[in-house]
Design a protein around this motif. Structure first.
Motif, mmCIF file in Angstrom:
data_model
loop_
_atom_site.group_PDB
_atom_site.id
_atom_site.type_symbol
_atom_site.label_atom_id
_atom_site.label_comp_id
_atom_site.label_asym_id
_atom_site.label_seq_id
_atom_site.Cartn_x
_atom_site.Cartn_y
_atom_site.Cartn_z
ATOM 1 N N SER A 130 -60.020 25.163 -14.395
ATOM 2 C CA SER A 130 -60.198 26.496 -14.978
ATOM 3 C C SER A 130 -61.661 26.939 -14.835
ATOM 4 C CB SER A 130 -59.760 26.494 -16.444
ATOM 5 O OG SER A 130 -58.407 26.073 -16.548
ATOM 6 N N GLN A 143 -59.047 29.744 -19.756
ATOM 7 C CA GLN A 143 -59.607 28.980 -20.882
ATOM 8 C C GLN A 143 -60.022 27.577 -20.426
ATOM 9 O OE1 GLN A 143 -56.888 28.446 -24.153
ATOM 10 N NE2 GLN A 143 -58.477 27.491 -25.405
ATOM 11 N N THR A 151 -55.307 23.773 -20.367
ATOM 12 C CA THR A 151 -54.420 24.751 -19.735
ATOM 13 C C THR A 151 -52.969 24.303 -19.894
ATOM 14 O OG1 THR A 151 -56.127 25.248 -18.130
ATOM 15 C CG2 THR A 151 -53.896 25.955 -17.567
ATOM 16 N N ASP A 167 -53.931 29.101 -11.695
ATOM 17 C CA ASP A 167 -54.407 27.976 -12.507
ATOM 18 C C ASP A 167 -53.195 27.184 -12.984
ATOM 19 O OD1 ASP A 167 -56.099 26.288 -13.845
ATOM 20 O OD2 ASP A 167 -56.535 27.646 -15.507
HETATM 21 MG MG LIG Z 1 -57.556 24.198 -17.320
#
Ligand SMILES: [Mg+2]
Ligand SMILES: Nc1nc2c(ncn2[C@@H]2O[C@H](COP(=O)(O)OP(=O)(O)OP(=O)(O)O)[C@@H](O)[C@H]2O)c(=O)[nH]1
Length: 284
Positions: A130, A143, A151, A167
């Motif tokens: 991320s 985040q 995540t 992501d």
């Molecule tokens: Mg992450």
């Protein structure tokens, strides 16, 4: 040390990646520069094998620079385009190197580019997926956090008109073979601390440092020498730090937490635990 941490969301993530791959032109595989080999998930390699891939070594600021250079050379010689990328303090050159590499990887023989490139970001928990996305977009779009498992679920993020990133949650694999591998993943923060005994993992790190660079421990904790038994080493470090139990003995669990935190923040120095040329960290 064998680590068993394969919660349901990891199996789900594997299915999700398999599904979303159809939409993707490229895979960014993220590995930790401190364990470039041990942090490559064989399951992810298997399911993404048919797509163009770029290997990104994350957290190079915490790794030994000479070893990072050597690892990049090894991967590139194997035909895996690889770059290092500092998502926290990296300069713009890291970002432009990735953009350039994507462009050349996706160039067709006729020199034509696809109008939009979609790339999936995969890797073990806490490796910096991320953060990598946020650094590329220049925004806090995804985040991030210090512990693994931040995540959950997929998130598409647009970097610019031509690049979109997916992501994904970090994944490990069900059987982490070999004692060394479990320790390396635990020390670097890919596994939550609830899953292992901190004293055991910090003990492994202390012993590794004692063999590879005893000065690091002596300097950080102001010790004249590092005792060879790890319990004794934790005892003297804990005393130096004033981490005492009511009876006056050092609190080994708290001391272990301090040693691990120091390693993860680079306060002990920059140490790469996978030695180039030593073979696969998954040693079973
Ligand atoms: Mg992450
Ligand atoms: N020193 C350093 N820290 C980094 C770097 N990249 C990421 N981090 C830190 O590593 C931690 C994990 O980063 P994330 O981006 O949340 O990792 P992730 O792979 O998305 O983690 P999960 O979503 O839990 O799988 C954060 O505390 C980041 O600040 C880097 O290049 N250098």
């Amino acid at each position: 040390m064998s680590v068993h941490w394969y919660p349901g969301h990891m199996a789900k993530t594997k299915r999700l990646i398999r599904e979303q791959l159809r939409l993707c032109d490229l895979v960014f595989e993220l590995a930790d520069a401190r364990i470039p080999e041990s942090s490559r998930n064989p399951l992810l390699l298997e399911i993404t094998a048919h797509k163009p891939r770029m290997l990104i070594l994350t957290k190079p600021d915490l790794a030994d620079p000479a070893r990072t250079a050597k690892w990049l050379q090894i991967f590139n010689a194997q035909g895996v385009p690889a770059l290092k990328f500092n998502a926290v303090r990296g300069g713009d050159s890291d970002v432009s190197a990735v953009t350039r590499a994507v462009r050349s990887l996706l160039e067709s023989p006729a020199g034509k580019q696809k109008p939009v490139c979609r790339a999936v970001i995969v890797g073990i928990p806490n490796v910096g997926k991320s953060s990598f996305i946020n650094r590329l977009t220049g925004k806090r779009a995804a985040q991030t956090g210090k512990v693994p498992g931040i995540t959950r679920g997929k998130q598409w993020i647009r970097v610019n008109r031509r690049l979109e990133l997916l992501d994904t949650p970090g994944t490990l694999w069900p059987k982490l073979g070999g004692p060394e591998l479990g320790f390396k993943l635990a020390v670097t923060g890919a596994v939550p601390e609830e899953v292992f005994r901190r004293e055991e993992v910090a003990g492994w790190l202390i012993s590794w440092l004692r063999h590879n660079c005893p000065r690091a421990l002596r300097q950080r904790y102001g010790l004249p020498a590092v005792p060879s038994a790890t319990a004794d080493a934790l005892e003297v470090i804990g005393r130096r730090r004033g981490l005492l139990l009511p009876g006056g003995k050092a609190d080994h669990d708290k001391t272990a937490a301090v040693v691990l935190k120091d390693y993860r923040e680079g306060a002990l120095g920059r140490f790469t635990l996978d030695i180039p040329g030593e073979g696969w960290g998954n040693d079973e």
